[in-house]
Design a protein around this motif. Structure first.
Motif, short mmCIF file in Angstrom:
data_model
loop_
_atom_site.label_atom_id
_atom_site.label_comp_id
_atom_site.label_asym_id
_atom_site.label_seq_id
_atom_site.Cartn_x
_atom_site.Cartn_y
_atom_site.Cartn_z
N SER A 51 0.82 -1.21 0.00
CA SER A 51 0.00 0.00 0.00
C SER A 51 0.85 1.27 0.00
N ASP A 52 2.04 1.21 0.59
CA ASP A 52 2.90 2.40 0.60
C ASP A 52 3.93 2.39 -0.53
N GLU A 73 13.60 1.85 2.62
CA GLU A 73 12.63 2.29 3.64
C GLU A 73 11.92 1.09 4.26
N ALA A 74 11.55 0.12 3.44
CA ALA A 74 10.86 -1.07 3.95
C ALA A 74 11.82 -1.91 4.79
N ALA A 75 13.08 -1.94 4.38
CA ALA A 75 14.07 -2.74 5.12
C ALA A 75 14.32 -2.19 6.52
N SER A 83 6.85 -8.04 6.96
CA SER A 83 6.05 -9.19 6.55
C SER A 83 4.70 -8.74 6.02
N GLU A 84 4.08 -7.79 6.67
CA GLU A 84 2.78 -7.27 6.22
C GLU A 84 2.90 -6.60 4.85
N LEU A 85 3.96 -5.82 4.65
CA LEU A 85 4.17 -5.15 3.37
C LEU A 85 4.39 -6.17 2.24
N LYS A 91 -0.33 -10.24 -2.52
CA LYS A 91 -1.77 -10.27 -2.79
C LYS A 91 -2.13 -9.38 -3.98
N ASP A 92 -1.51 -8.21 -4.06
CA ASP A 92 -1.78 -7.29 -5.16
C ASP A 92 -1.36 -7.91 -6.49
N ALA A 93 -0.16 -8.48 -6.53
CA ALA A 93 0.33 -9.11 -7.76
C ALA A 93 -0.56 -10.30 -8.14
N TYR A 94 -0.93 -11.10 -7.15
CA TYR A 94 -1.78 -12.26 -7.40
C TYR A 94 -3.14 -11.83 -7.97
#
Length: 117
Positions: A51-52, A73-75, A83-85, A91-94
């Motif tokens: 989402s971000d 930034e995620a790291a 894990s949530e990201l 899920k978005d790619a799927y």
């Protein structure tokens, strides 16, 4: 004496045989198209992201995972947040991949009308 019935055959008239032949020809076209579509989907790269936007996942049109990109930034996040990201991006790619597959399959089979169905 039993009477012989003429011309009854299997209950298919010539018109039905023509419809059946056309249906088989269409089914063969769809099968060929499905094989081509399978190849096309395998070669696609579909991107999903968190989402971000800090995590990106690349998947094929057949939902085969190809790559995961984690931004600096995620790291910096803790394990649970990261894990949530990653889960959001997968899920978005799927979802994008399955929607693409569904659209292409519907386009492929839209002209197929089998008699009696």
């Amino acid at each position: 004496m039993a009477e012989e019935k003429e011309g009854k055959g299997f209950g298919f008239g010539l018109g039905k045989m023509k419809e059946l032949k056309e249906a088989f020809a269409k089914a063969q076209q769809v099968q060929q198209g499905a094989q081509e579509l399978q190849q096309e989907l395998e070669e696609m790269d579909i991107e999903g992201q968190s989402s971000d936007g800090t995590v990106k996942v690349i998947m094929s049109g057949n939902q085969e995972p190809r790559n995961v990109e984690i931004s600096p930034e995620a790291a910096q996040k803790d394990a649970a947040e990261l894990s949530e990201l990653v889960t959001e991006a997968v899920k978005d790619a799927y979802n994008k991949s399955t929607a693409t597959m569904r659209e292409k399959m519907e386009a492929l089979t839209s002209g197929l009308q089998l008699p009696g169905m």
